[in-house]
Design a protein around this motif. Structure first.
Motif, mmCIF file in Angstrom:
data_model
loop_
_atom_site.group_PDB
_atom_site.id
_atom_site.type_symbol
_atom_site.label_atom_id
_atom_site.label_comp_id
_atom_site.label_asym_id
_atom_site.label_seq_id
_atom_site.Cartn_x
_atom_site.Cartn_y
_atom_site.Cartn_z
ATOM 1 N N ARG B 37 -10.303 21.397 29.531
ATOM 2 C CA ARG B 37 -9.852 20.287 30.378
ATOM 3 C C ARG B 37 -8.362 20.021 30.323
ATOM 4 N NH1 ARG B 37 -14.771 17.209 28.484
ATOM 5 N NH2 ARG B 37 -16.308 17.769 30.071
ATOM 6 N N VAL B 61 -6.794 19.619 42.544
ATOM 7 C CA VAL B 61 -6.992 18.171 42.636
ATOM 8 C C VAL B 61 -6.915 17.733 44.105
ATOM 9 C CG1 VAL B 61 -5.992 15.921 42.077
ATOM 10 C CG2 VAL B 61 -6.196 17.684 40.299
ATOM 11 N N GLY B 64 -9.981 18.297 45.928
ATOM 12 C CA GLY B 64 -11.163 17.546 45.504
ATOM 13 C C GLY B 64 -12.074 18.300 44.551
ATOM 14 N N LEU B 66 -11.075 19.310 41.348
ATOM 15 C CA LEU B 66 -10.839 18.734 40.026
ATOM 16 C C LEU B 66 -10.344 17.301 40.201
ATOM 17 C CD1 LEU B 66 -8.933 21.608 38.143
ATOM 18 C CD2 LEU B 66 -11.381 21.105 38.129
ATOM 19 N N ALA B 67 -10.575 16.510 39.163
ATOM 20 C CA ALA B 67 -10.018 15.158 39.132
ATOM 21 C C ALA B 67 -9.075 15.076 37.936
ATOM 22 C CB ALA B 67 -11.137 14.136 38.986
ATOM 23 N N ARG B 68 -7.937 14.449 38.145
ATOM 24 C CA ARG B 68 -6.959 14.280 37.073
ATOM 25 C C ARG B 68 -7.179 12.897 36.489
ATOM 26 N NH1 ARG B 68 -1.374 12.606 37.252
ATOM 27 N NH2 ARG B 68 -0.080 13.678 35.717
ATOM 28 N N VAL B 69 -7.692 12.847 35.282
ATOM 29 C CA VAL B 69 -8.016 11.549 34.697
ATOM 30 C C VAL B 69 -7.287 11.364 33.369
ATOM 31 C CG1 VAL B 69 -10.293 11.610 35.771
ATOM 32 C CG2 VAL B 69 -10.054 12.342 33.429
ATOM 33 N N TYR B 78 -3.099 13.273 30.712
ATOM 34 C CA TYR B 78 -4.170 13.512 31.682
ATOM 35 C C TYR B 78 -4.954 14.770 31.358
ATOM 36 C CZ TYR B 78 -1.702 10.063 34.448
ATOM 37 O OH TYR B 78 -1.113 8.904 34.887
ATOM 38 N N TYR B 80 -8.156 17.421 33.222
ATOM 39 C CA TYR B 80 -8.703 17.853 34.504
ATOM 40 C C TYR B 80 -10.187 18.100 34.364
ATOM 41 C CZ TYR B 80 -3.845 18.230 35.653
ATOM 42 O OH TYR B 80 -2.537 17.907 35.865
ATOM 43 N N ARG B 81 -10.954 17.439 35.225
ATOM 44 C CA ARG B 81 -12.405 17.583 35.156
ATOM 45 C C ARG B 81 -12.954 17.978 36.511
ATOM 46 N NH1 ARG B 81 -15.423 14.404 31.583
ATOM 47 N NH2 ARG B 81 -14.186 13.729 29.784
ATOM 48 N N THR B 83 -15.108 17.783 39.628
ATOM 49 C CA THR B 83 -15.795 16.739 40.381
ATOM 50 C C THR B 83 -17.174 17.292 40.782
ATOM 51 O OG1 THR B 83 -14.975 17.647 42.436
ATOM 52 C CG2 THR B 83 -13.611 15.977 41.383
#
Lengths: 155, 155
Positions: B37, B61, B64, B66-69, B78, B80-81, B83
């Motif tokens: 991640r 990202v 859509g 991956l999500a940067r959280v 941050y 990367y996960r 989605t």
DNA sequence: ATAGCAAAGTTCCTTTTCGGAACTCAAGCG
DNA sequence: CGCTTGAGTTCCGAAAAGGAACTTTGCTAT
């Protein structure tokens, strides 16, 4: 890491990507499955430059995915056909289609529909388990090391 | 044709390729499914330059996938996960693995084995028909035009 | 306080690859 | 003859990738 080192990784994704992990290569393969076989036809359908097309076709032939076969003598002309190894890439293309249809089909709907000749129905591709036939998803697979895990340099 | 025009083609393969049709992107996704991640972890595992990694993560990202959280505040960091949209790419990766295992596993055998949690067995991925459950191959699929066939420019 | 460290990027420069267009080659055609 | 077709190859400028150093924010040990 460079292109050329990719196929020595102990990872089947990396090895497959070393052969087909290029946008043009994937589009060439798509057309192959749609029965496109000739140099000029690839060029016109894809809008690829001849130069890059020649390079990618050469690499696919070297990888055993396509075969370059003469379809006439005098003047000698060649076409490119999927080998059995190449036909085995069908699930890859179908998986790409599946994702595109699910997430990138615009308002007008899917560009293409796929009919299974055996049952006659239009279908979506579903990845399943060879052991039980059930659907396989990201969440219900466990990854384990296999016998080739350590060897970074086998064929 | 340029990269940027690819996603406007009336073809789900082209649209998917416009998002993930790049060797680094595919390898990043492979690692995502192996639960990698963080920026530095991608960098070290892949041997990719930071510069290209940052670019590819940004694009994934934006797409859509991956999500940067933020996983911590002060200093803000941050990860990367995948989605749900990203998780839907699982069949693509599995198809790549399937081909690599079948055609690129060296003498020492497969690098990884896959276990289906639902049945407990090691398996090969099989692409099947959502209507009848039977295997789908290059030879038993017919391609038809769908509703989005003509529209080269829908979303 | 301050020097060092860590994670996640960014910047700069060189090398490689790509896009575009023109050129080659072999043979058939009018 | 000169034109056309199919399958390439060559050449050049533009774009992308590789490599290494630099930046930013805040923590930690001295």
């Amino acid at each position: 890491m460079r292109w050329t080192e990719l196929d020595r990784e102990a990872c089947s994704v990396a090895r497959t990507v070393s052969v087909i992990g290029d946008r043009w290569t994937l589009l060439i393969l798509r057309d192959c499955f749609l029965r496109v076989r000739r140099f000029e036809e690839f060029e016109q359908r894809l809008g690829i430059t001849r130069h890059i097309l020649a390079d990618r076709l050469r690499k696919l032939v070297a990888a055993g995915v396509l075969a370059r076969v003469a379809y006439q003598e005098r003047p000698r002309r060649y076409e490119y056909r999927l080998t059995e190894t190449g036909l085995d890439l069908h699930p890859v293309l179908l998986a790409l289609v599946g994702w595109g249809d699910a997430h990138k089909a615009g308002e007008s709907g899917r560009p293409k529909l796929y009919q299974h000749r055996e049952c006659g129905h239009l279908f979506d591709p579903v990845m399943t388990c060879s052991a039980c036939g059930g659907a396989v998803t990201a969440r219900n697979v466990r990854v384990l090391d296999g016998p080739g895990a350590a060897a970074a340099n086998d064929a």
